[in-house]
Design an enzyme around this catalytic site. Sequence first.
Site, PDB file in Angstrom:
ATOM      1  N   GLY A 173       8.557  60.968  -8.293  1.00 39.36           N
ATOM      2  CA  GLY A 173       8.774  59.867  -9.585  1.00 39.36           C
ATOM      3  C   GLY A 173       9.525  59.403 -10.069  1.00 39.36           C
ATOM      4  N   THR A 205      -0.138  64.033  -6.643  1.00 37.99           N
ATOM      5  CA  THR A 205      -1.171  63.780  -7.377  1.00 37.99           C
ATOM      6  C   THR A 205      -2.430  62.980  -7.348  1.00 37.99           C
ATOM      7  OG1 THR A 205       1.172  63.174  -9.003  1.00 37.99           O
ATOM      8  CG2 THR A 205      -0.297  61.911  -9.579  1.00 37.99           C
ATOM      9  N   ARG A 220      11.119  67.627 -17.943  1.00 35.82           N
ATOM     10  CA  ARG A 220      10.944  66.876 -17.124  1.00 35.82           C
ATOM     11  C   ARG A 220       9.607  65.840 -17.672  1.00 35.82           C
ATOM     12  NH1 ARG A 220       8.028  65.026 -12.316  1.00 35.82           N
ATOM     13  NH2 ARG A 220       8.975  63.647 -10.662  1.00 35.82           N
ATOM     14  N   VAL A 221       9.290  64.999 -17.552  1.00 34.06           N
ATOM     15  CA  VAL A 221       8.756  63.959 -17.237  1.00 34.06           C
ATOM     16  C   VAL A 221       8.832  62.954 -15.943  1.00 34.06           C
ATOM     17  CG1 VAL A 221       7.258  61.996 -18.390  1.00 34.06           C
ATOM     18  CG2 VAL A 221       7.497  63.973 -20.025  1.00 34.06           C
ATOM     19  N   GLY A 222       7.093  62.949 -15.126  1.00 32.67           N
ATOM     20  CA  GLY A 222       7.276  61.705 -14.245  1.00 32.67           C
ATOM     21  C   GLY A 222       7.013  60.574 -14.449  1.00 32.67           C
ATOM     22  N   ASP A 223       6.251  59.952 -12.838  1.00 32.14           N
ATOM     23  CA  ASP A 223       6.491  58.990 -13.308  1.00 32.14           C
ATOM     24  C   ASP A 223       4.542  58.706 -13.383  1.00 32.14           C
ATOM     25  OD1 ASP A 223       5.377  59.892 -10.508  1.00 32.14           O
ATOM     26  OD2 ASP A 223       4.717  57.874 -10.314  1.00 32.14           O
ATOM     27  N   THR A 248       1.915  58.340  -6.192  1.00 32.15           N
ATOM     28  CA  THR A 248       2.482  59.561  -6.257  1.00 32.15           C
ATOM     29  C   THR A 248       3.735  59.404  -5.290  1.00 32.15           C
ATOM     30  OG1 THR A 248       1.527  61.934  -4.813  1.00 32.15           O
ATOM     31  CG2 THR A 248       1.031  59.570  -3.652  1.00 32.15           C
ATOM     32  N   GLY A 249       4.359  60.854  -5.886  1.00 28.65           N
ATOM     33  CA  GLY A 249       5.534  61.562  -5.009  1.00 28.65           C
ATOM     34  C   GLY A 249       6.407  61.446  -6.151  1.00 28.65           C
TER      35      GLY A 249
HETATM   36  N1  ASP Z   1       4.576  61.574  -9.194  1.00 27.44           N
HETATM   37  C1  ASP Z   1       4.620  62.498  -9.498  1.00 27.44           C
HETATM   38  C2  ASP Z   1       5.992  63.570 -10.138  1.00 27.44           C
HETATM   39  O1  ASP Z   1       6.771  62.539  -9.816  1.00 27.44           O
HETATM   40  C3  ASP Z   1       4.378  64.084  -8.734  1.00 27.44           C
HETATM   41  C4  ASP Z   1       3.329  64.055  -7.306  1.00 27.44           C
HETATM   42  O2  ASP Z   1       2.829  62.466  -7.356  1.00 27.44           O
HETATM   43  O3  ASP Z   1       3.148  65.143  -6.673  1.00 27.44           O
HETATM   44  O4  ASP Z   1       5.532  64.080 -11.438  1.00 27.44           O
END
Ligand code: ASP
Length: 322
Positions: A236, A182, A210-213, A233-234
């Site tokens: 979520g 991200t 799905r919705v992330g952070d 990032t990471g």
């Molecule tokens: N944080 C993002 C999510 O979970 C993914 C990412 O950072 O790659 O959607």
Amino acid sequence: MNSRRRFLTLSALGSATGFSALSAFGQKKPVDGPVILSTWNMGLRANDRAYEVLQSGGSVLDCVEKGVNIIESDPNVGTVGIGGFPDIDGNVTLDACIMDQNQSCGSVAFLQHIVNPVSVARKVMENTKHVMLVGEGALKFALEQGFKREMLLTEKRLAAWKNRKKELDGQIPEINVENHDTIGMVARDADGNLSGCCTTSGAGMKLHGRVGDSPIIGAGLYVDNDVGAATATGWGEAVIENAGSAMVVELMRHGRSPQEACEEIVKRIANKFERWKDIQVGFIALNKAGETGGFAIQEGFTYARHSGGQNEAIKSKSLLRK
Ligand code: ASP
């Protein structure tokens, strides 16, 4: 809040917590001029564009939006905007949010067919009474606002998705440390005003819907113009469960430096998330004084910092080493 009132509030906070008013915000050595911080090496390009926007008279909000726009518009980046990796059903669905110095924010989630979701999020903030629009409603709004409907799935990503589908053979993918790229950006202008944004195609092979952070204010991004800003990032789900970015900002409010605040929240997530060794989570943060920090679970997280006219890639410290 006027500056005298703020100083008094800070002094009161200082005497209550044992921190002086200045060190309450880690202001040991204020950094002059703009500071721009963004996730991963792609942040270097985004920072250059963001800095250009500030130099040509744009606001700090313009700077973060236009900065990440160039990454969203690049089909070679497989985790943001056009060319993003699809979900398990082969759809590219995007999440993004933006927040300014006045605590205003806008967000879109599960948005398809629009190359620059962060700009749609800005329109939600500026042209509606709402903070967040999702799915079909977000797409309808974007088209009404003049954004073009585009095909976001590239040939390259379609081929990769087909291979992955074959490998999975009907299984839901395990959580893992891959595909976490991200772009989140936080910035401070020369007057000390803050803004931030965050944009992603989310975890590769996520369930449809799905919705992330990244579009969740307080999770993927948080800005408080009195204190600082943070973005994530990471994985979520772990960031949402811990209100990650809001917590980083809150720790800065209570005296931690950006570096200390990022480290504390990554450690908190690791303590609470059972399979923390299987995921990546990284935060970057910036305070009002222009100090910066970043920390991640896994080695390999990088971020880009534009400060004092210099743009550089920084290798983040991490909890785990390979
Ligand atoms: N944080 C993002 C999510 O979970 C993914 C990412 O950072 O790659 O959607």
